[in-house]
Design a protein around this motif. Structure first.
Motif, PDB file in Angstrom:
ATOM      1  N   ALA A  40      -3.808  -4.903 -12.062  1.00 36.88           N
ATOM      2  CA  ALA A  40      -2.858  -4.465 -11.037  1.00 36.88           C
ATOM      3  C   ALA A  40      -3.532  -3.576  -9.992  1.00 36.88           C
ATOM      4  N   THR A  41      -2.982  -3.611  -8.757  1.00 40.47           N
ATOM      5  CA  THR A  41      -3.532  -2.825  -7.634  1.00 40.47           C
ATOM      6  C   THR A  41      -3.671  -1.354  -7.999  1.00 40.47           C
ATOM      7  N   ASN A  42      -2.631  -0.813  -8.642  1.00 39.88           N
ATOM      8  CA  ASN A  42      -2.678   0.579  -9.093  1.00 39.88           C
ATOM      9  C   ASN A  42      -3.311   0.609 -10.500  1.00 39.88           C
ATOM     10  N   ILE A  64     -10.868  -5.211 -14.604  1.00 40.55           N
ATOM     11  CA  ILE A  64     -11.828  -4.448 -13.794  1.00 40.55           C
ATOM     12  C   ILE A  64     -11.211  -3.116 -13.361  1.00 40.55           C
ATOM     13  N   ARG A  65      -9.969  -3.170 -12.864  1.00 43.72           N
ATOM     14  CA  ARG A  65      -9.385  -1.923 -12.358  1.00 43.72           C
ATOM     15  C   ARG A  65      -9.054  -0.946 -13.478  1.00 43.72           C
ATOM     16  N   ALA A  66      -8.634  -1.454 -14.642  1.00 39.86           N
ATOM     17  CA  ALA A  66      -8.371  -0.545 -15.763  1.00 39.86           C
ATOM     18  C   ALA A  66      -9.661   0.164 -16.174  1.00 39.86           C
ATOM     19  N   ILE A 105     -16.188  -6.093  -3.489  1.00 40.28           N
ATOM     20  CA  ILE A 105     -16.474  -4.937  -4.350  1.00 40.28           C
ATOM     21  C   ILE A 105     -16.532  -3.728  -3.403  1.00 40.28           C
ATOM     22  N   LYS A 106     -15.646  -2.756  -3.652  1.00 32.34           N
ATOM     23  CA  LYS A 106     -15.374  -1.698  -2.673  1.00 32.34           C
ATOM     24  C   LYS A 106     -16.370  -0.524  -2.774  1.00 32.34           C
ATOM     25  N   PRO A 107     -16.322   0.380  -1.777  1.00 31.37           N
ATOM     26  CA  PRO A 107     -17.300   1.480  -1.735  1.00 31.37           C
ATOM     27  C   PRO A 107     -17.318   2.376  -2.975  1.00 31.37           C
ATOM     28  N   PRO A 127       1.933   2.979   5.447  1.00 29.89           N
ATOM     29  CA  PRO A 127       1.463   4.369   5.582  1.00 29.89           C
ATOM     30  C   PRO A 127       0.024   4.579   5.112  1.00 29.89           C
ATOM     31  N   PHE A 128      -0.466   3.688   4.250  1.00 27.91           N
ATOM     32  CA  PHE A 128      -1.815   3.885   3.703  1.00 27.91           C
ATOM     33  C   PHE A 128      -2.902   3.229   4.553  1.00 27.91           C
ATOM     34  N   TYR A 129      -2.525   2.571   5.667  1.00 25.19           N
ATOM     35  CA  TYR A 129      -3.486   1.741   6.426  1.00 25.19           C
ATOM     36  C   TYR A 129      -4.696   2.531   6.932  1.00 25.19           C
ATOM     37  N   PHE A 188      -9.708  -6.927   8.999  1.00 26.07           N
ATOM     38  CA  PHE A 188      -9.512  -7.580   7.702  1.00 26.07           C
ATOM     39  C   PHE A 188      -8.176  -7.182   7.091  1.00 26.07           C
ATOM     40  N   TYR A 189      -7.814  -5.897   7.221  1.00 17.53           N
ATOM     41  CA  TYR A 189      -6.574  -5.410   6.600  1.00 17.53           C
ATOM     42  C   TYR A 189      -5.408  -5.321   7.597  1.00 17.53           C
ATOM     43  N   ALA A 190      -5.503  -6.051   8.709  1.00 19.99           N
ATOM     44  CA  ALA A 190      -4.473  -5.973   9.763  1.00 19.99           C
ATOM     45  C   ALA A 190      -3.068  -6.250   9.229  1.00 19.99           C
ATOM     46  N   VAL A 191      -2.974  -7.072   8.172  1.00 20.31           N
ATOM     47  CA  VAL A 191      -1.658  -7.376   7.577  1.00 20.31           C
ATOM     48  C   VAL A 191      -0.937  -6.105   7.108  1.00 20.31           C
ATOM     49  N   HIS A 192      -1.726  -5.047   6.823  1.00 19.37           N
ATOM     50  CA  HIS A 192      -1.133  -3.786   6.330  1.00 19.37           C
ATOM     51  C   HIS A 192      -0.967  -2.742   7.436  1.00 19.37           C
ATOM     52  N   LYS A 193      -1.120  -3.147   8.720  1.00 23.24           N
ATOM     53  CA  LYS A 193      -1.254  -2.112   9.767  1.00 23.24           C
ATOM     54  C   LYS A 193      -0.030  -1.213   9.936  1.00 23.24           C
ATOM     55  N   ASP A 207      -5.997   5.411   5.963  1.00 25.11           N
ATOM     56  CA  ASP A 207      -6.871   5.839   4.853  1.00 25.11           C
ATOM     57  C   ASP A 207      -7.635   4.647   4.273  1.00 25.11           C
ATOM     58  N   LEU A 208      -6.966   3.499   4.194  1.00 26.54           N
ATOM     59  CA  LEU A 208      -7.606   2.288   3.653  1.00 26.54           C
ATOM     60  C   LEU A 208      -8.787   1.879   4.534  1.00 26.54           C
ATOM     61  N   VAL A 209      -8.575   1.856   5.850  1.00 26.17           N
ATOM     62  CA  VAL A 209      -9.648   1.464   6.769  1.00 26.17           C
ATOM     63  C   VAL A 209     -10.811   2.457   6.659  1.00 26.17           C
ATOM     64  N   SER A 218      -8.483   5.197  -8.415  1.00 27.84           N
ATOM     65  CA  SER A 218      -7.158   5.484  -7.844  1.00 27.84           C
ATOM     66  C   SER A 218      -6.673   4.205  -7.158  1.00 27.84           C
ATOM     67  N   ILE A 219      -5.444   4.251  -6.626  1.00 29.68           N
ATOM     68  CA  ILE A 219      -4.939   3.056  -5.927  1.00 29.68           C
ATOM     69  C   ILE A 219      -5.757   2.776  -4.663  1.00 29.68           C
ATOM     70  N   ASP A 220      -6.344   3.804  -4.075  1.00 33.94           N
ATOM     71  CA  ASP A 220      -7.205   3.597  -2.897  1.00 33.94           C
ATOM     72  C   ASP A 220      -8.603   3.146  -3.326  1.00 33.94           C
ATOM     73  N   ALA A 221      -9.201   3.908  -4.212  1.00 36.00           N
ATOM     74  CA  ALA A 221     -10.543   3.585  -4.709  1.00 36.00           C
ATOM     75  C   ALA A 221     -10.378   2.675  -5.920  1.00 36.00           C
ATOM     76  N   ASN A 222      -9.901   1.443  -5.641  1.00 38.71           N
ATOM     77  CA  ASN A 222      -9.535   0.570  -6.768  1.00 38.71           C
ATOM     78  C   ASN A 222     -10.536  -0.550  -7.008  1.00 38.71           C
ATOM     79  N   THR A 223     -11.781  -0.308  -6.581  1.00 39.69           N
ATOM     80  CA  THR A 223     -12.977  -1.055  -7.001  1.00 39.69           C
ATOM     81  C   THR A 223     -13.115  -2.461  -6.432  1.00 39.69           C
ATOM     82  N   VAL A 224     -12.024  -3.213  -6.374  1.00 34.98           N
ATOM     83  CA  VAL A 224     -12.118  -4.614  -5.933  1.00 34.98           C
ATOM     84  C   VAL A 224     -10.897  -5.013  -5.101  1.00 34.98           C
ATOM     85  N   HIS A 225     -11.121  -6.022  -4.272  1.00 29.87           N
ATOM     86  CA  HIS A 225     -10.036  -6.716  -3.568  1.00 29.87           C
ATOM     87  C   HIS A 225     -10.145  -8.191  -3.919  1.00 29.87           C
ATOM     88  N   GLY A 226      -9.012  -8.874  -3.985  1.00 31.13           N
ATOM     89  CA  GLY A 226      -9.013 -10.327  -4.169  1.00 31.13           C
ATOM     90  C   GLY A 226      -7.877 -10.961  -3.398  1.00 31.13           C
TER      91      GLY A 226
HETATM   92  P1  CMP Z   1      -6.324  -4.353  -1.850  1.00 33.33           P
HETATM   93  O1  CMP Z   1      -6.096  -5.426  -2.831  1.00 33.33           O
HETATM   94  O2  CMP Z   1      -7.688  -4.250  -1.256  1.00 33.33           O
HETATM   95  O3  CMP Z   1      -5.265  -4.507  -0.650  1.00 33.33           O
HETATM   96  C1  CMP Z   1      -4.866  -3.411   0.152  1.00 33.33           C
HETATM   97  C2  CMP Z   1      -5.278  -2.100  -0.417  1.00 33.33           C
HETATM   98  O4  CMP Z   1      -4.537  -0.982   0.026  1.00 33.33           O
HETATM   99  C3  CMP Z   1      -5.052  -2.112  -1.925  1.00 33.33           C
HETATM  100  O5  CMP Z   1      -5.995  -2.967  -2.533  1.00 33.33           O
HETATM  101  C4  CMP Z   1      -5.170  -0.639  -2.253  1.00 33.33           C
HETATM  102  O6  CMP Z   1      -6.497  -0.225  -2.476  1.00 33.33           O
HETATM  103  C5  CMP Z   1      -4.683   0.044  -0.968  1.00 33.33           C
HETATM  104  N1  CMP Z   1      -3.386   0.734  -1.157  1.00 33.33           N
HETATM  105  C6  CMP Z   1      -3.191   2.057  -1.051  1.00 33.33           C
HETATM  106  N2  CMP Z   1      -1.902   2.369  -1.283  1.00 33.33           N
HETATM  107  C7  CMP Z   1      -1.261   1.202  -1.552  1.00 33.33           C
HETATM  108  C8  CMP Z   1       0.092   0.853  -1.889  1.00 33.33           C
HETATM  109  N3  CMP Z   1       1.051   1.776  -1.984  1.00 33.33           N
HETATM  110  N4  CMP Z   1       0.382  -0.446  -2.114  1.00 33.33           N
HETATM  111  C9  CMP Z   1      -0.581  -1.395  -2.006  1.00 33.33           C
HETATM  112  N5  CMP Z   1      -1.885  -1.133  -1.693  1.00 33.33           N
HETATM  113  C10 CMP Z   1      -2.220   0.154  -1.480  1.00 33.33           C
END
Ligand code: CMP
Length: 140
Positions: free
Chosen positions: A92-94, A103-105, A10-12, A58-60, A50-55, A62-64, A110-118
Motif C-alpha cells: 500500500a502507498t502508506n 517493499i513498502r512494509a 525507485i525513489k530518493p 495538497p501533497f503535490y 510526471f506527477y501532474a495528475v496530482h497537481k 512536497d512530492l515534487v 513514510s507516505i512521502d518517502a515510500n521507496t517506490v512508485h508503480g
Molecule cells: P506514488 O505511488 O509515487 O504516487 C504519488 C505519491 O504521492 C505517492 O506515491 C506518495 O508517495 C505521495 N503521497 C503523499 N501523500 C499522499 C496521499 N495522501 N495520498 C496518496 N499519495 C500521497
C-alpha cells in the motif's frame, strides 16, 4: 493472464540508503524482469510533469520537491500481469497499511518517502514508460 509492462521508480529515500539492490531483489523474486533501467536526477520539469495528475492535491509540492531531492532509478518491468504483480509486491502507498513482506512494509519511511512508485493501469503504464524511455531503450 497476459504479459504486460509496467513503470517503476525507485525513489530518493532508497537511493540515499543504498538499497536499490534490495528493492530489485524483491521485484525479481516476484517474477518481474527489469527490461530497462536508468539512474537520474529529476529536473523540476520532469518531477512536476510526471506527477501532474496530482497537481491539485495538497501533497503535490512536497512530492515534487522530494522526487528532486536525490537520484531516482526509473525502470520498466515485464511479466505476467506486471501492473498488478508490481503493485502487490510494492504494498500500500502508506507503509503503515502495507502487507508484511512488501517493499513498502520493509523499506518505506513514510507516505512521502515510500521507496517506490508503480503504474496503476495499462494506460498510465504506457504513458509513464514513454515519459522516460524510447522504444529502443526497452532492451529486454
Ligand atoms: P506514488 O505511488 O509515487 O504516487 C504519488 C505519491 O504521492 C505517492 O506515491 C506518495 O508517495 C505521495 N503521497 C503523499 N501523500 C499522499 C496521499 N495522501 N495520498 C496518496 N499519495 C500521497
Amino acid at each position: 493472464m497476459s504479459i504486460q509492462r509496467t513503470f517503476s521508480i525507485i525513489k530518493p529515500d532508497a537511493t540515499a540508503r543504498n538499497i536499490t539492490g534490495k528493492v530489485n531483489a524483491k521485484i525479481e523474486a516476484a517474477g518481474l524482469r527489469i527490461i530497462a533501467q536508468k539512474r537520474l536526477l529529476l529536473s523540476e520539469k520532469q518531477a512536476a510533469g510526471f506527477y501532474a495528475v496530482h497537481k491539485n492535491r495538497p501533497f503535490y509540492s512536497d512530492l515534487v520537491k522530494f522526487m528532486m531531492s536525490g537520484p531516482v532509478v526509473v525502470q520498466v518491468l515485464e511479466g505476467e500481469n506486471a501492473i498488478a504483480a508490481y503493485r502487490k509486491v510494492m504494498g500500500a502507498t502508506n507503509p503503515s497499511e502495507a502487507d508484511s513482506g512488501t517493499i513498502r512494509a520493509e523499506f518505506a519511511l513514510s507516505i512521502d518517502a515510500n521507496t517506490v512508485h508503480g503504474s496503476d493501469a495499462v494506460d498510465t503504464a504506457s504513458d509513464e514508460i514513454k515519459f522516460f524511455f524510447t522504444e529502443e531503450e526497452l532492451v529486454g
